[in-house]
Scaffold this motif. Structure first.
Motif, mmCIF file in Angstrom:
data_model
loop_
_atom_site.group_PDB
_atom_site.id
_atom_site.type_symbol
_atom_site.label_atom_id
_atom_site.label_comp_id
_atom_site.label_asym_id
_atom_site.label_seq_id
_atom_site.Cartn_x
_atom_site.Cartn_y
_atom_site.Cartn_z
ATOM 1 N N LYS B 38 2.935 6.644 -12.213
ATOM 2 C CA LYS B 38 4.384 6.753 -12.049
ATOM 3 C C LYS B 38 4.662 8.139 -11.469
ATOM 4 C CE LYS B 38 8.649 5.514 -14.429
ATOM 5 N NZ LYS B 38 9.508 6.531 -13.814
ATOM 6 N N LEU B 39 5.280 8.182 -10.322
ATOM 7 C CA LEU B 39 5.545 9.469 -9.688
ATOM 8 C C LEU B 39 6.886 10.023 -10.163
ATOM 9 C CD1 LEU B 39 4.597 8.492 -6.011
ATOM 10 C CD2 LEU B 39 3.128 9.575 -7.709
ATOM 11 N N ASP B 40 7.012 11.349 -10.133
ATOM 12 C CA ASP B 40 8.292 11.959 -10.519
ATOM 13 C C ASP B 40 9.362 11.624 -9.484
ATOM 14 O OD1 ASP B 40 7.112 13.008 -12.727
ATOM 15 O OD2 ASP B 40 6.576 14.898 -11.756
ATOM 16 N N TYR B 70 10.983 -0.871 -4.596
ATOM 17 C CA TYR B 70 10.551 0.506 -4.372
ATOM 18 C C TYR B 70 11.608 1.452 -4.935
ATOM 19 C CZ TYR B 70 8.729 4.639 -2.102
ATOM 20 O OH TYR B 70 8.206 5.884 -1.879
ATOM 21 N N PRO B 71 11.210 2.393 -5.817
ATOM 22 C CA PRO B 71 12.222 3.243 -6.467
ATOM 23 C C PRO B 71 12.832 4.293 -5.547
ATOM 24 C CG PRO B 71 10.074 3.362 -7.586
ATOM 25 C CD PRO B 71 9.861 2.672 -6.294
ATOM 26 N N GLY B 72 12.169 4.608 -4.435
ATOM 27 C CA GLY B 72 12.699 5.636 -3.525
ATOM 28 C C GLY B 72 13.484 5.013 -2.390
ATOM 29 N N ALA B 143 3.947 -4.397 -2.897
ATOM 30 C CA ALA B 143 3.007 -3.946 -1.859
ATOM 31 C C ALA B 143 3.257 -2.480 -1.473
ATOM 32 C CB ALA B 143 3.121 -4.850 -0.638
ATOM 33 N N VAL B 144 4.511 -2.109 -1.278
ATOM 34 C CA VAL B 144 4.818 -0.752 -0.804
ATOM 35 C C VAL B 144 4.534 0.285 -1.888
ATOM 36 C CG1 VAL B 144 6.628 0.756 0.098
ATOM 37 C CG2 VAL B 144 6.561 -1.638 0.788
ATOM 38 N N ILE B 145 4.989 0.010 -3.082
ATOM 39 C CA ILE B 145 4.857 1.003 -4.162
ATOM 40 C C ILE B 145 3.371 1.267 -4.472
ATOM 41 C CG2 ILE B 145 4.992 -0.558 -6.159
ATOM 42 C CD1 ILE B 145 6.858 1.413 -7.458
ATOM 43 N N GLU B 146 2.555 0.233 -4.377
ATOM 44 C CA GLU B 146 1.122 0.419 -4.640
ATOM 45 C C GLU B 146 0.493 1.327 -3.581
ATOM 46 O OE1 GLU B 146 -0.391 -0.372 -7.213
ATOM 47 O OE2 GLU B 146 0.607 -2.077 -8.134
#
Lengths: 261, 411
Positions: B38-40, B70-72, B143-146
């Protein structure tokens, strides 16, 4: 795969394995046969301990390594057409045996996992434990949660009473029987909840009451017990705890957490 | 003559052992557990989809793009390269409704092809990362988040590359064989080489790159027909890595008839020949980890073919009764091992993809004698086309893969 299909496929795998092993005994001879058997036996031992995926890596590595060893061996020894055919045949039989053993283990391990999952699921779904109408710990926890939500909203208080029985080996089953019956007869069937914990103690949940109410239930229980038990000093001790303070009661919170299925 | 024979034999044996090693490495890599990351903060990503007459597949593609989690900041740009079908209308319908989807009309230009379109897409976007999907792709939700997780947590990563699966594998025997080939390629050349050499290859689709790295590399090569393979070489030459992420999956269509298949593969192989030639005069293509890629290219597209031709000629001359030097070698056993290694790769890929079935195994067992042999014919066709283009000093036109209408949509 449904069980009705798994069991016949297991029988089929065993039959094929017997077939390939018989083939090995027929076509491989001398040292090669012994090496093959040692590889197969060692693989069986290893596969028993490793996971299905690691077992696949094992089969793959053995198949490729033995193939190359045979190739180099034939190269340096000087190959004839018939010796190459023999080696190919025994490599096919050895590989087939290993793949069948892998399939057997993966099917059995798959069944094992299924059984574990099903047992867990059954435990979750079961509402009552044993022949009495004691709730399972999971059901007890679930119902306590539901009731607590309602009582909190209404500003009511709930209590836990933990009963610990001092048993001896000879009378323990009979005492459990009597105590379970009595506690179920004593509490309000539709409102109060009872479960039996892992260590043999009984946990009673009383909703919309106070400490006085708890004491009344305990007295009633002890009176009923006295009708069945000879001893003037009953082999039962109890602790009353307010639901909101359960975190402060170490023993009780510990039991509620660890006994959850 | 005998020494040449021994050398050729050693070459084939080494290739066989190398591929066996990659198979085992690939299986080990695939079975590794997934790390929880999990990225900041999540970097911004621009998804670039080059599109030329993609009306048949565009709706399903954009459905999948809308579902991406995607969270960003994530924007999807469909780069329309002079479509004359209903591609623009479909994309504009989506763009009207979804903030994330954008329609971009790429101005005409030459040479035709994906590289030019991608370069244009990069010039009008500004994200930290960009991700390329082919227009027929339906990536899975994560797919993107991985890919971002891998790119952000791997040392010296230029980006990350995911897996490609075949959406129309059940269509016919050809698509089934292509699906198996993809599984094997990704098992060996991607997962296997990532574990063994920490090197991955860009696959043309489902690939994430840092914009900064591409800028340093000088953008896409406009003349590369296999732009992904070419870019892989330049990025590896910069000592950057491309982690392979098999958890990031996109589904794509593969050719459903032989004509389309031959044209697509001819383009790929011609692109690889271009790369082989480039590696002969670019010293940077042999430095560090790039050596693994260049050597693989030289071995596969040159030495393997030349030696195979030599051994075939030898075989035919022997049949015709010419007196040739005699050399003892367990050829039958060697052929058998070639078959074992090939089949082991195919079966391993199926086990890992959970696609093992009696029919698939039968197809896998037959592929050695059918599908695998077509490679040589295709390579010959590509070599002729490439040589002719070099002699006449012409540019080989980009040949877009034909799409097929499909009913199933991946969730």
């Amino acid at each position: 795969m449904p069980l009705s299909k798994t069991l016949p496929s297991l029988s089929l795998l065993i039959a094929f394995l017997l077939f390939t092993l018989t083939g090995l005994f027929l076509f491989a001879d001398g040292m090669i046969l012994y090496i093959d058997l040692v590889i197969i036996l060692a693989s069986i031992v290893a596969m028993n301990m490793l996971s299905t995926s690691k077992n696949f890596i094992l089969v793959l590595t053995i198949t490729l390594t033995t193939g190359f060893v045979l190739l180099f061996y034939q190269f340096f020894k000087g190959a004839t057409l018939s010796s190459q055919i023999d080696y190919i045949l025994q490599h096919i039989l050895q590989t087939a045996s290993l793949i069948l053993i892998w399939l057997l283990f993966s099917t059995v391990k798959g069944l094992q996992e299924d059984v574990t999952v099903l047992k867990k699921r059954i435990n979750e779904l079961e509402k009552y434990e044993g022949s009495f109408h004691l709730l399972t710990r999971q059901e007890f926890k679930n119902r306590v949660q539901i009731i607590s939500t309602g009582t909190r909203r209404r500003g009511e208080e709930n209590y836990f009473v933990l009963f610990t029985l001092s048993r001896n080996d000879v009378t323990k089953d009979a005492l459990d029987h009597v105590f379970s019956q009595v506690i179920l007869d004593t509490v309000r069937a539709q409102f109060d909840l009872v479960t039996k914990l892992e260590d043999g103690s009984y946990l009673l949940f009383l909703q919309n009451t106070d400490e006085n109410g708890c004491q009344i239930v305990v007295n009633r229980l002890f009176q009923s017990l006295r009708k069945n038990l000879e001893q003037s000093e009953l082999p039962v001790s109890f602790t009353i705890s307010k639901e909101d303070e359960i975190n402060k009661v170490d023993t009780l919170s510990f039991m509620m957490e660890t006994d959850a299925i | 003559m005998k020494i040449i024979l021994i050398f050729i034999m050693l070459f084939f044996w080494t290739m066989l052992m190398y591929y066996s090693f990659l198979t085992v490495a690939g299986v080990i890599q695939r079975l590794k557990g997934k790390q929880k990351i999990k990225l900041d903060t999540y970097p911004s990503v621009a998804v670039l989809i080059p599109a030329h007459n993609e009306g048949l597949v565009m709706k399903e593609t954009l459905d999948a793009m809308v579902k991406l989690t995607y969270p960003g900041e994530l924007n999807v740009y469909v780069l329309d390269d002079d479509s004359s079908d209903d591609t623009p209308e479909i994309v504009k319908e989506f763009a009207k409704l979804f903030i994330r989807i954008h329609y971009v009309n790429v101005p005409p230009g030459s040479p035709k092809g994906k590289s030019r379109v991608l370069n244009y897409g990069l010039s009008i976007t500004q994200s930290e990362y960009f991700l390329v999907f082919d227009a027929d792709n339906q990536p899975e939700r994560y797919a993107v988040i991985e890919l971002v997780h891998a790119a952000e947590t791997t040392q010296d990563a230029a980006g990350a590359v995911g897996y490609v699966k075949t959406i129309n594998a059940d269509q016919n025997l050809l698509t089934r064989m292509i699906a198996i080939e993809f599984q094997v390629f990704q098992l060996l050349m991607q997962s296997g080489r990532w574990l063994a050499f920490k090197t991955g290859s860009l696959a043309g689709t489902n690939m994430l790159l840092k914009r900064e790295v591409l800028n340093q590399a000088g953008g896409y090569d406009l003349y590369a027909l296999a732009e992904d393979a070419e870019l892989t070489m330049r990025i590896t030459a910069m000592n950057k890595t491309l982690p392979v992420v098999h958890y990031s999956v996109t589904w794509e269509q593969e050719p459903e008839n032989l004509g389309v298949f031959v044209r697509q593969r001819t383009r790929w192989l011609t692109g690889n020949l271009y790369l082989l030639e480039k590696s002969l005069h670019e010293w940077s293509f042999w430095k560090g980890k790039t050596f693994v890629h260049s050597l693989q290219h030289a071995l596969t597209y040159f030495f393997f073919v030349v030696f195979l031709l030599f051994s075939n000629s030898w075989f035919i001359l022997g049949l015709l009764g010419y007196q040739l030097p005699h050399f003892d070698s367990p050829l039958l056993l060697f052929w058998f091992m070639s078959y074992v290694v090939y089949t082991a790769q195919v079966i391993s890929a199926m086990v890992l993809e959970n696609s093992i079935s009696p029919y698939n195994i039968l197809v896998g067992l037959l592929m050695y004698f059918t599908y695998a042999q077509v490679f040589l014919l295709l390579l010959l066709r590509s070599a002729i086309a490439y040589t002719w283009s070099r002699i006449t000093n012409t540019t080989i036109a980009w040949d877009k893969t034909k799409r097929f209408k499909k009913d199933d949509v991946r969730e």
